[in-house]
Design an enzyme around this catalytic site. Sequence first.
Site, PDB file in Angstrom:
ATOM      1  N   ASP A 134       0.824  -1.219   0.000  1.00 23.90           N
ATOM      2  CA  ASP A 134       0.000   0.000   0.000  1.00 23.90           C
ATOM      3  C   ASP A 134       0.855   1.266   0.000  1.00 23.90           C
ATOM      4  O   ASP A 134       2.071   1.227   0.270  1.00 23.90           O
ATOM      5  CB  ASP A 134      -0.982   0.001   1.180  1.00 23.90           C
ATOM      6  N   GLU A 199       0.178  -1.249   5.783  1.00 25.50           N
ATOM      7  CA  GLU A 199       1.214  -0.705   6.671  1.00 25.50           C
ATOM      8  C   GLU A 199       0.952   0.756   6.972  1.00 25.50           C
ATOM      9  O   GLU A 199       1.160   1.225   8.091  1.00 25.50           O
ATOM     10  CB  GLU A 199       2.605  -0.866   6.026  1.00 25.50           C
TER      11      GLU A 199
HETATM   12  C1  LIG Z   1      21.517  12.488  11.389  1.00 25.49           C
HETATM   13  C2  LIG Z   1      20.145  12.395  10.980  1.00 25.49           C
HETATM   14  C3  LIG Z   1      19.860  11.168  10.292  1.00 25.49           C
HETATM   15  C4  LIG Z   1      18.434  10.978  10.329  1.00 25.49           C
HETATM   16  C5  LIG Z   1      18.010  10.353   9.128  1.00 25.49           C
HETATM   17  C6  LIG Z   1      16.566  10.265   9.153  1.00 25.49           C
HETATM   18  C7  LIG Z   1      16.164   9.813   7.868  1.00 25.49           C
HETATM   19  C8  LIG Z   1      14.740   9.574   7.869  1.00 25.49           C
HETATM   20  C9  LIG Z   1      14.464   8.771   6.723  1.00 25.49           C
HETATM   21  C10 LIG Z   1      13.357   8.290   6.453  1.00 25.49           C
HETATM   22  C11 LIG Z   1      12.208   8.490   7.315  1.00 25.49           C
HETATM   23  C12 LIG Z   1      11.001   8.628   6.526  1.00 25.49           C
HETATM   24  C13 LIG Z   1      10.391   7.332   6.262  1.00 25.49           C
HETATM   25  C14 LIG Z   1       9.565   6.903   7.366  1.00 25.49           C
HETATM   26  C15 LIG Z   1       8.664   5.888   6.867  1.00 25.49           C
HETATM   27  C16 LIG Z   1       8.098   5.207   8.059  1.00 25.49           C
HETATM   28  C17 LIG Z   1       6.901   4.439   7.683  1.00 25.49           C
HETATM   29  C18 LIG Z   1       5.671   5.248   8.014  1.00 25.49           C
HETATM   30  O1  LIG Z   1       5.359   6.225   7.392  1.00 25.49           O
HETATM   31  N1  LIG Z   1       4.959   4.843   9.028  1.00 25.49           N
HETATM   32  C19 LIG Z   1       3.792   5.558   9.451  1.00 25.49           C
HETATM   33  C20 LIG Z   1       2.692   4.591   9.720  1.00 25.49           C
HETATM   34  C21 LIG Z   1       3.066   3.756  10.862  1.00 25.49           C
HETATM   35  C22 LIG Z   1       2.245   2.622  11.167  1.00 25.49           C
HETATM   36  N2  LIG Z   1       2.509   1.471  10.559  1.00 25.49           N
HETATM   37  O2  LIG Z   1       1.385   2.734  12.008  1.00 25.49           O
HETATM   38  C23 LIG Z   1       4.136   6.404  10.664  1.00 25.49           C
HETATM   39  O3  LIG Z   1       5.231   6.295  11.238  1.00 25.49           O
HETATM   40  O4  LIG Z   1       3.320   7.240  11.036  1.00 25.49           O
HETATM   41 ZN   LIG Z   2       6.376   2.445   3.962  1.00 24.33          ZN
HETATM   42 ZN   LIG Z   3       4.867   5.336   4.422  1.00 24.69          ZN
END
Ligand SMILES: CCCCCCCC/C=C\CCCCCCCC(=O)N[C@@H](CCC(N)=O)C(=O)O
Ligand SMILES: [Zn+2]
Ligand SMILES: [Zn+2]
Length: 512
Positions: A134, A199
């Site tokens: 999704d 997800e």
């Molecule tokens: C020195 C700093 C380094 C930090 C690097 C951070 C990089 C961050 C990179 C990616 C983060 C964004 C991706 C996050 C995706 C997580 C998945 C998501 O969106 N989950 C949702 C839904 C969760 C759930 N399954 O209930 C959420 O977290 O809200």
């Molecule tokens: Zn994801």
């Molecule tokens: Zn996501």
Amino acid sequence: MARGTQRLIFVALKVLAVALALVLMVVIIRTATFPSYQTSPPECKPTDPDFIPADQDRLARFTSAIRFRTVSYERGVGTPQELSRFIQFIRESFPTIHGSPLVRRQVVGNYSLLYRVAGSDASLQPYMLASHLDVVPATEEANWEAPPFSGQLKDGYIYGRGTIDIKHTLMGCLEAVEFLLSRGRQPKRTLYLAFGHDEETGGHFGAKVIADVLTQQGEKMAFILDEGTPVGDGLLPGVSKQVALISVAEKGGLQLRLEVDEEGGHASIPRSESAIGILSKAISKLEDSPHPNMFGTGPETRMLEYVATEMTLPYRMLTSNLWLFSPLVAWVYSRKPQTNALARTTTALTRFNAGVKDNVISPRATAVIDHRIHPTSSVEEVMEFDLKVVNDPRVKFSVINSRQPSPTSPYGKDSPTYMLLQETIQQIFPDALVAPTTMVGNTDTLYYWNLSSAIYRFNPCVMTSSDLPRFHGVNERISVKSYERAMNFYYHLIVNMDEPLILKRYRHEDDL
Ligand SMILES: CCCCCCCC/C=C\CCCCCCCC(=O)N[C@@H](CCC(N)=O)C(=O)O
Ligand SMILES: [Zn+2]
Ligand SMILES: [Zn+2]
């Protein structure tokens, strides 16, 4: 000043000078001798016979995958018909996987997929690669450089919702297994592919059911790899090289609803306080009272140490000597949202609702707070902290959702599976350093805790800080090169898992 006092001051200064000199010496020695945690396995090159090229067929499959609008909106509200079509597309697109006697495919919870690729050595513990089918909705469609469900190729990038979250790993895993099986190879170790279908709204009907099925089957995994942190380019201060971040832990979450009910009435006869005013004060107190900075207690600290030797001098000195400079680094972390999120439990005010008419005093005001909990804290600690900060019985708290922070998976040279990931990453991203970190967002891995003690979260894609808003945002895209790397990353991971040389180097006989 008396002579005795003078002498005392002199001695004290001398002791201080010696102490300072000693501290300086330790700082210099540690800076010069700090260990390197990096490895340099042979690079995977396009000329290698087992390199998977992003040729026309594979790109066409990927762009087609992006065109399926498999959107999750709210818990239990998704796009079932589109998911069914997408599942059918996957079945038709990977004929070798779906025709192989080695592969067992289960559709779980109606729309999630669980594949089992039988290894030749049943005595080896299986492992699992996870992703999801999704995507989040695409807002501001007009502002996209290419329509979000077009999968359009533009200037070397494929645009569309799901290109980095997370259809590139879904399709990348499938391409890798298709490539492996079509070459007549059977892995030694059994491998699972787990693709949830909700997800983005919590995984309650997808990953949760997958976990139940695997638990009923009595499976335990040598390791699990799911979506996670990327290969950062310029994300870490003081490091010019790219840093591939493997999340070895995941923050918890606590979504709270705050509600105030007071007497409403005619706007011409207001009382001294209103529901809106009381709630506003409460949430502004929460925003002004950050949870404690926990830098030094979780994987965020080790992340720096893993790349210390590659840092520019001032950063290298600080990082090699966290015994001394930890408070300073903690403060530096708190200055930027990305690092602040790593160092502490965060507080985000996400909803505020009140009022129905301009001249009516609203009897009710509600708000939602979204906390992400540092790995060394807990739901209970966060709740207690908030109640103390607000300290107003008129503000009623209720829990919408909660999840404890994940356990921290093993990492470093004592963990063969972490090292396997590190080396595979360095084969595909030869310019990148590798470091452990904490996943600040949440993933389906919540449901997999009982299946493995080695759970990792990684996104095999290079990202700069300007790419981060593309997650769930406008102009989500992936370069063709990055998609090619994703496919090869999973293929090499599968091959390396069977490759005794890499595992042998780090093997602790009990671990695998
Ligand atoms: C020195 C700093 C380094 C930090 C690097 C951070 C990089 C961050 C990179 C990616 C983060 C964004 C991706 C996050 C995706 C997580 C998945 C998501 O969106 N989950 C949702 C839904 C969760 C759930 N399954 O209930 C959420 O977290 O809200
Ligand atoms: Zn994801
Ligand atoms: Zn996501």
